[in-house]
Each structure stands twice: as structure tokens, then as C-alpha cells.
Design a protein around this motif. Structure first.
Motif, short mmCIF file in Angstrom:
data_model
loop_
_atom_site.label_atom_id
_atom_site.label_comp_id
_atom_site.label_asym_id
_atom_site.label_seq_id
_atom_site.Cartn_x
_atom_site.Cartn_y
_atom_site.Cartn_z
N LEU A 118 32.95 84.36 -29.17
CA LEU A 118 34.12 84.38 -28.30
C LEU A 118 33.72 84.30 -26.83
CD1 LEU A 118 36.24 87.03 -30.24
CD2 LEU A 118 36.84 84.60 -29.89
N PHE A 119 32.64 85.00 -26.46
CA PHE A 119 32.15 84.91 -25.08
C PHE A 119 31.61 83.51 -24.77
CE2 PHE A 119 31.97 89.63 -24.70
CZ PHE A 119 32.61 89.74 -23.48
N GLU A 120 30.97 82.87 -25.75
CA GLU A 120 30.48 81.50 -25.55
C GLU A 120 31.64 80.55 -25.28
OE1 GLU A 120 28.22 80.71 -29.10
OE2 GLU A 120 26.37 81.44 -28.20
N GLN A 121 32.73 80.74 -26.00
CA GLN A 121 33.91 79.87 -25.83
C GLN A 121 34.64 80.16 -24.52
OE1 GLN A 121 36.28 80.61 -29.33
NE2 GLN A 121 34.63 79.98 -30.69
N ASN A 122 34.67 81.44 -24.12
CA ASN A 122 35.40 81.84 -22.91
C ASN A 122 34.73 83.07 -22.29
OD1 ASN A 122 37.15 82.60 -20.90
ND2 ASN A 122 38.84 83.13 -22.26
N PRO A 123 33.83 82.88 -21.33
CA PRO A 123 33.13 84.01 -20.72
C PRO A 123 34.06 85.01 -20.02
CG PRO A 123 32.08 81.94 -20.11
CD PRO A 123 33.36 81.60 -20.80
N GLU A 124 35.30 84.60 -19.75
CA GLU A 124 36.26 85.47 -19.06
C GLU A 124 37.17 86.22 -20.02
OE1 GLU A 124 36.12 85.78 -15.71
OE2 GLU A 124 34.45 84.36 -15.71
N ILE A 125 36.94 86.12 -21.32
CA ILE A 125 37.81 86.75 -22.31
C ILE A 125 37.81 88.27 -22.12
CG2 ILE A 125 36.02 86.95 -24.09
CD1 ILE A 125 38.25 86.17 -26.13
N SER A 126 38.98 88.88 -22.33
CA SER A 126 39.10 90.33 -22.15
C SER A 126 38.68 91.06 -23.43
CB SER A 126 40.53 90.71 -21.79
OG SER A 126 41.39 90.55 -22.91
N GLN A 127 38.34 92.32 -23.28
CA GLN A 127 38.00 93.14 -24.45
C GLN A 127 39.20 93.28 -25.38
OE1 GLN A 127 36.18 96.86 -23.36
NE2 GLN A 127 34.56 95.86 -22.18
N THR A 128 40.40 93.33 -24.83
CA THR A 128 41.61 93.43 -25.65
C THR A 128 41.77 92.19 -26.52
OG1 THR A 128 42.65 94.79 -23.95
CG2 THR A 128 44.12 93.75 -25.55
N GLU A 129 41.54 91.00 -25.93
CA GLU A 129 41.63 89.76 -26.71
C GLU A 129 40.56 89.73 -27.80
OE1 GLU A 129 42.84 86.07 -24.11
OE2 GLU A 129 41.56 87.42 -22.90
N ILE A 130 39.36 90.17 -27.46
CA ILE A 130 38.29 90.21 -28.46
C ILE A 130 38.67 91.14 -29.59
CG2 ILE A 130 35.89 90.89 -28.90
CD1 ILE A 130 35.27 89.99 -26.00
N ALA A 131 39.21 92.31 -29.25
CA ALA A 131 39.62 93.30 -30.26
C ALA A 131 40.61 92.70 -31.25
CB ALA A 131 40.20 94.53 -29.58
N GLU A 132 41.55 91.90 -30.73
CA GLU A 132 42.54 91.25 -31.60
C GLU A 132 41.86 90.27 -32.56
OE1 GLU A 132 45.42 89.44 -29.00
OE2 GLU A 132 46.01 91.39 -28.15
N HIS A 133 40.86 89.54 -32.09
CA HIS A 133 40.18 88.54 -32.91
C HIS A 133 39.28 89.16 -33.98
CE1 HIS A 133 41.29 84.76 -30.96
NE2 HIS A 133 41.18 85.38 -29.79
N VAL A 134 38.65 90.29 -33.67
CA VAL A 134 37.67 90.86 -34.60
C VAL A 134 38.20 92.05 -35.40
CG1 VAL A 134 35.67 90.02 -33.31
CG2 VAL A 134 36.56 92.31 -32.84
N GLY A 135 39.41 92.48 -35.10
CA GLY A 135 40.01 93.57 -35.87
C GLY A 135 39.44 94.95 -35.58
N LEU A 136 39.07 95.17 -34.32
CA LEU A 136 38.55 96.48 -33.89
C LEU A 136 39.39 96.97 -32.72
CD1 LEU A 136 34.71 95.72 -33.90
CD2 LEU A 136 35.95 97.10 -35.57
N SER A 137 39.25 98.24 -32.38
CA SER A 137 39.94 98.77 -31.19
C SER A 137 39.21 98.30 -29.94
CB SER A 137 39.97 100.30 -31.24
OG SER A 137 38.66 100.81 -31.05
N GLN A 138 39.90 98.28 -28.82
CA GLN A 138 39.29 97.87 -27.55
C GLN A 138 38.10 98.75 -27.19
OE1 GLN A 138 39.75 99.68 -24.31
NE2 GLN A 138 38.12 98.29 -23.65
N PRO A 139 38.19 100.12 -27.33
CA PRO A 139 37.01 100.94 -27.01
C PRO A 139 35.80 100.62 -27.90
CG PRO A 139 38.98 102.31 -27.04
CD PRO A 139 39.37 100.96 -27.59
N THR A 140 36.05 100.32 -29.17
CA THR A 140 34.95 99.97 -30.08
C THR A 140 34.32 98.64 -29.65
OG1 THR A 140 36.02 101.16 -31.88
CG2 THR A 140 34.32 99.56 -32.49
#
Length: 188
Positions: free
Chosen positions: A16-38
Motif C-alpha cells: 500500500l505504501f509502494e502504491q501511495n506513500p501518502e496513504i493514511s494509517q486509517t486507510e491502511i487499517a481498512e485495507h488490512v482489517g486491523l485497527s489504526q493503532p495496530t
């Protein structure tokens, strides 16, 4: 050194970072099925392990820069690399196996400046026995590299040369060192 072990979620975060280095942790959490703090904790772990790194640079081709790959046979690779550590034209150096045991990458606004740099510092260097100089014509991916910018200009270059005393500079075969007040280019 311990071998790095990544699970599927770590790989997905890196992708996800390779595709978009500006991606937020919240967006990543949605994609990987984890909480933002995790996700935040995993990103810290990935960064600390070296599996995830950020590099800021210039897209050299889009900026109109010429890039050269110079393969060198030398008796002292580290000594040659040390010559260029402060040079703004120097992008990176790789100590490699084989006859040509050092590869160096340079970028400049014109090919003549790179040729002058190679002639002045490599071809005339007694520890260098051969130089193979090639200009990069195209790259498969974006050629974004860190470039030294934002330094205080002086009269003498970091390598110790005074541009007005250099024949390449005097004969307009080199733009001069960007770290000096003698620099004739426009990028730095």
C-alpha cells in the motif's frame, strides 16, 4: 543479523505504501482489517526493521537531468567513493564483484559536466585502472533519487578544486560545482 519475517498483513502494508506513500494509517487499517493503532505499531516495527523506508528525491528524467552509470576497476573502491560523498552530482555508489568492482551514478544538467567529472576525478586517478561510462537512456520505473540541495555556496568545491582553475570549466565543458559560487547551471 536476524532474518526479517513478514506476514501477509506486513506485505500488504508495504504494498500500500509502494502504491501511495501518502496513504493514511486509517486507510491502511481498512485495507488490512486491523485497527489504526495496530497498523501504527506495525508501521513502526517495519520501519525499525528496515522493511519500510521513505526516501525523498527528484524524478531526474522529469527534471531534465542526465544520469550516468560509471563502472570502474579500482584498487581502492572506498577511497574512490570517498572522493564523491559530498559531491552534489553523486547519486550513489555500489561496490560490486567482478572486474569492474565499483559502479557510481551521477546526475547533471548536461552530459559534458558528467564527462568532465569522470575525466577530472576518475580517469586521472592513479588507483583507477579502467572506466566504462554510459548515459542512462531510459528507465523501467521512475528514476527518483535523493539529490543534495540546499547548501551554502563557497569558492572552493568540496573536492578541493577551484572551478576557474579547471580546464573543463574554463572551456565551458563543465557547469562547475553547484556548491560553489562559480556554478553556471540552473538546477541547484
Amino acid at each position: 543479523m536476524d532474518r526479517l519475517e513478514l506476514d501477509d498483513r506486513d506485505r500488504k502494508i508495504i504494498a500500500l505504501f509502494e502504491q501511495n506513500p501518502e496513504i493514511s494509517q486509517t486507510e491502511i487499517a481498512e485495507h488490512v482489517g486491523l485497527s489504526q493503532p495496530t497498523v501504527g505499531a506495525r508501521i513502526i516495527k517495519l520501519k525499525n526493521s528496515g522493511a519500510l523506508a521513505t526516501s525523498v528525491g527528484v524524478d531526474l528524467k522529469r527534471a531534465g537531468m542526465n544520469v550516468a552509470k560509471v563502472d570502474i576497476t579500482t584498487r581502492d573502491s572506498n577511497k574512490v567513493i570517498d572522493l564523491f560523498k559530498q559531491c552534489p552530482y553523486f547519486l550513489n555508489g555500489l561496490i560490486v564483484s567482478g572486474k569492474e568492482n565499483l559502479s557510481i551514478f551521477f546526475a547533471a544538467e548536461d552530459i559534458a559536466t558528467i564527462e568532465a567529472l569522470v575525466g577530472r576525478h576518475l580517469r586521472s586517478n592513479p588507483s583507477v585502472t579502467s572506466v566504462d561510462f554510459g548515459i542512462v537512456i531510459s528507465s523501467v520505473q521512475s528514476l527518483t533519487m535523493p539529490v543534495k540541495i540546499g547548501f551554502e555556496k563557497t569558492d572552493i568545491s568540496p573536492c578541493g578544486y577551484n572551478c576557474p582553475e579547471c580546464q573543463y570549466y574554463v572551456h565551458n565543458q563543465c557547469l562547475g560545482c553547484p556548491m560553489t559560487t562559480h556554478y553556471k547551471g540552473t538546477f541547484w
